[in-house]
Motif scaffolding. Structure first.
Motif, mmCIF file in Angstrom:
data_model
loop_
_atom_site.group_PDB
_atom_site.id
_atom_site.type_symbol
_atom_site.label_atom_id
_atom_site.label_comp_id
_atom_site.label_asym_id
_atom_site.label_seq_id
_atom_site.Cartn_x
_atom_site.Cartn_y
_atom_site.Cartn_z
ATOM 1 N N GLY A 23 61.266 30.304 48.019
ATOM 2 C CA GLY A 23 59.996 29.715 46.859
ATOM 3 C C GLY A 23 58.825 29.377 46.801
ATOM 4 N N ARG A 24 58.392 29.927 48.045
ATOM 5 C CA ARG A 24 56.889 29.452 48.173
ATOM 6 C C ARG A 24 55.634 31.204 47.466
ATOM 7 N NH1 ARG A 24 58.084 28.478 53.803
ATOM 8 N NH2 ARG A 24 59.249 26.842 54.182
ATOM 9 N N PRO A 25 55.620 31.577 46.166
ATOM 10 C CA PRO A 25 55.432 32.734 45.509
ATOM 11 C C PRO A 25 53.912 32.468 45.544
ATOM 12 C CG PRO A 25 55.599 30.544 44.124
ATOM 13 C CD PRO A 25 56.263 30.606 44.746
ATOM 14 N N THR A 26 53.725 31.359 45.501
ATOM 15 C CA THR A 26 52.458 31.378 46.399
ATOM 16 C C THR A 26 51.444 32.076 46.919
ATOM 17 O OG1 THR A 26 51.480 29.550 44.644
ATOM 18 C CG2 THR A 26 49.173 30.617 46.010
ATOM 19 N N LEU A 27 52.421 31.955 48.198
ATOM 20 C CA LEU A 27 51.402 32.365 49.455
ATOM 21 C C LEU A 27 52.505 33.697 49.571
ATOM 22 C CD1 LEU A 27 51.008 31.901 52.501
ATOM 23 C CD2 LEU A 27 53.135 31.104 52.739
ATOM 24 N N ALA A 28 53.649 34.064 49.150
ATOM 25 C CA ALA A 28 54.498 35.347 48.991
ATOM 26 C C ALA A 28 52.877 36.397 48.185
ATOM 27 C CB ALA A 28 55.589 35.161 48.012
ATOM 28 N N ARG A 29 52.823 35.721 47.267
ATOM 29 C CA ARG A 29 51.641 36.762 46.597
ATOM 30 C C ARG A 29 50.491 37.016 47.450
ATOM 31 N NH1 ARG A 29 50.508 40.282 42.344
ATOM 32 N NH2 ARG A 29 48.396 40.553 42.152
ATOM 33 N N LEU A 30 49.635 35.853 48.447
ATOM 34 C CA LEU A 30 48.957 36.363 48.525
ATOM 35 C C LEU A 30 48.876 36.699 50.586
ATOM 36 C CD1 LEU A 30 47.321 32.485 49.574
ATOM 37 C CD2 LEU A 30 46.652 34.759 47.910
ATOM 38 N N LEU A 31 50.336 36.882 50.431
ATOM 39 C CA LEU A 31 50.458 38.218 51.948
ATOM 40 C C LEU A 31 50.884 39.628 51.486
ATOM 41 C CD1 LEU A 31 53.149 35.232 53.431
ATOM 42 C CD2 LEU A 31 51.038 36.699 54.572
ATOM 43 N N ALA A 32 51.531 39.306 50.343
ATOM 44 C CA ALA A 32 51.866 41.093 49.698
ATOM 45 C C ALA A 32 50.367 41.712 49.227
ATOM 46 C CB ALA A 32 52.538 41.068 48.574
ATOM 47 N N GLU A 33 48.718 40.251 48.136
ATOM 48 C CA GLU A 33 47.800 41.711 48.368
ATOM 49 C C GLU A 33 47.513 41.848 49.757
ATOM 50 O OE1 GLU A 33 45.348 38.515 46.616
ATOM 51 O OE2 GLU A 33 46.633 38.341 44.872
ATOM 52 N N GLU A 34 47.600 40.997 50.701
ATOM 53 C CA GLU A 34 47.165 41.501 52.235
ATOM 54 C C GLU A 34 48.004 42.389 52.543
ATOM 55 O OE1 GLU A 34 44.088 41.302 54.852
ATOM 56 O OE2 GLU A 34 44.226 39.309 53.573
ATOM 57 N N ALA A 35 49.285 42.303 52.491
ATOM 58 C CA ALA A 35 49.800 44.085 52.581
ATOM 59 C C ALA A 35 49.562 45.009 52.214
ATOM 60 C CB ALA A 35 51.117 43.417 52.053
ATOM 61 N N ALA A 36 48.973 44.890 51.069
ATOM 62 C CA ALA A 36 48.870 45.747 49.655
ATOM 63 C C ALA A 36 46.886 46.478 50.515
ATOM 64 C CB ALA A 36 48.034 45.214 48.799
ATOM 65 N N ASP A 37 46.115 45.286 50.921
ATOM 66 C CA ASP A 37 44.987 45.945 51.660
ATOM 67 C C ASP A 37 45.423 47.092 52.044
ATOM 68 O OD1 ASP A 37 43.756 44.387 48.705
ATOM 69 O OD2 ASP A 37 42.878 42.718 50.606
ATOM 70 N N ARG A 38 46.092 46.612 53.348
ATOM 71 C CA ARG A 38 46.177 47.262 54.433
ATOM 72 C C ARG A 38 46.664 48.585 54.260
ATOM 73 N NH1 ARG A 38 45.488 43.979 59.400
ATOM 74 N NH2 ARG A 38 44.689 41.876 58.958
ATOM 75 N N THR A 39 47.708 48.889 53.339
ATOM 76 C CA THR A 39 48.233 50.022 52.752
ATOM 77 C C THR A 39 47.135 51.550 52.821
ATOM 78 O OG1 THR A 39 49.643 48.902 52.513
ATOM 79 C CG2 THR A 39 50.082 51.045 51.607
ATOM 80 N N THR A 40 46.915 52.211 53.588
ATOM 81 C CA THR A 40 46.137 53.396 52.831
ATOM 82 C C THR A 40 46.639 54.062 51.627
ATOM 83 O OG1 THR A 40 47.249 54.512 54.584
ATOM 84 C CG2 THR A 40 45.707 54.177 55.682
ATOM 85 N N ASP A 41 47.702 53.949 51.976
ATOM 86 C CA ASP A 41 48.579 54.845 49.826
ATOM 87 C C ASP A 41 47.962 53.708 48.492
ATOM 88 O OD1 ASP A 41 49.235 56.301 48.120
ATOM 89 O OD2 ASP A 41 51.562 56.756 49.649
#
Length: 61
Positions: A23-41
């Motif tokens: 139930g922490r969607p804001t933190l989930a979104r921030l972590l997902a953005e960081e994961a996406a930024d670190r993804t080369t594809d």
């Protein structure tokens, strides 16, 4: 208590999913953005961002 290491995009993505499930969607979104930024594809990065709804919460300076 286990010490978490965030060395890979998958580490951020796992944490994002855990935050979403608890139930922490804001933190989930921030972590997902960081994961996406670190993804080369770019296709995979877009898929990660699409998995977590909502607009970006980052503030650009």
């Amino acid at each position: 208590m286990a010490l978490l290491n965030f060395n890979r995009p998958a580490d951020y993505l796992d944490a994002a999913r855990e935050m979403a499930e608890t139930g922490r969607p804001t933190l989930a979104r921030l972590l997902a953005e960081e994961a996406a930024d670190r993804t080369t594809d770019p296709t995979e990065a877009a898929r990660i961002r699409d998995e977590f709804t909502g607009a970006s919460l980052r503030q650009e300076s």
